[in-house]
Design a protein around this motif. Sequence first.
Motif, PDB file in Angstrom:
ATOM      1  N   ALA A 104     -46.490   6.474 -25.388  1.00 20.11           N
ATOM      2  CA  ALA A 104     -46.449   5.312 -24.493  1.00 20.11           C
ATOM      3  C   ALA A 104     -46.923   4.044 -25.192  1.00 20.11           C
ATOM      4  CB  ALA A 104     -47.283   5.573 -23.252  1.00 20.11           C
ATOM      5  N   GLY A 105     -46.079   3.025 -25.172  1.00 23.35           N
ATOM      6  CA  GLY A 105     -46.409   1.724 -25.731  1.00 23.35           C
ATOM      7  C   GLY A 105     -46.227   1.586 -27.230  1.00 23.35           C
ATOM      8  N   TYR A 133     -37.705   5.965 -21.356  1.00 21.58           N
ATOM      9  CA  TYR A 133     -38.489   6.620 -20.313  1.00 21.58           C
ATOM     10  C   TYR A 133     -39.953   6.768 -20.735  1.00 21.58           C
ATOM     11  CZ  TYR A 133     -40.500   9.992 -17.184  1.00 21.58           C
ATOM     12  OH  TYR A 133     -41.346  10.608 -16.302  1.00 21.58           O
ATOM     13  N   ASP A 135     -41.640   4.729 -22.328  1.00 24.54           N
ATOM     14  CA  ASP A 135     -42.246   3.396 -22.382  1.00 24.54           C
ATOM     15  C   ASP A 135     -42.520   2.941 -23.811  1.00 24.54           C
ATOM     16  OD1 ASP A 135     -43.129   1.024 -21.227  1.00 24.54           O
ATOM     17  OD2 ASP A 135     -45.204   1.719 -21.101  1.00 24.54           O
TER      18      ASP A 135
END
Length: 186
Positions: A104-105, A133, A135
């Motif tokens: 994520a990120g 999805y 991220d």
Amino acid sequence: MAEYKIAVLVGSLRKGSHNQALARALEKLAAGKAAFSYVEIGDLPLYNQDFDKDYPSQGVRLKQQIRDADAVLFVTPEYNRSVPGVLKNAIDLGSRPYGDSAFAGKPAAVIGASIGVIGTALAQQHLRNILAYLDMPVLGQPEAFLHFKEGLIDEQGTISNEGTKDFLQGFVDTFIAWVGIHGGTH
């Protein structure tokens, strides 16, 4: 300028992999700007939700390698018009259990090589959907679907064709700038 730390996931386990050679070539082109760390995915158990409460050591290791990196580079072949199962499994292990994704990120880029004339276009599109999805801000351009021909890249990552080398240098430079824009810390 300090180097960015790039976690590299190569979706092929084959000895003599075209995508492993491509990753090594990109590593040479990134010298002085980014340090590549190759994430072992061949020893990962198949993801099973039953072990979300007691994660396997290989999954813990994978997640830590991703977390320690500034960005992630996915270098994938195309199997049956999609991503290889071993790469999808690594992504599943690194992103589970829900709420504990290491991805994520993280800024990301996708590239791949194939002996087929469309390269890895469909696998890359599927992978981009997965990464969206998760991220991950994924580099959109330049897209790079390398048509791999014998002798194009040797085992040391030397690219024989100057046009290909220039194109891949542009890809690497754009990715490194992308990492800087999207949160790479070094």
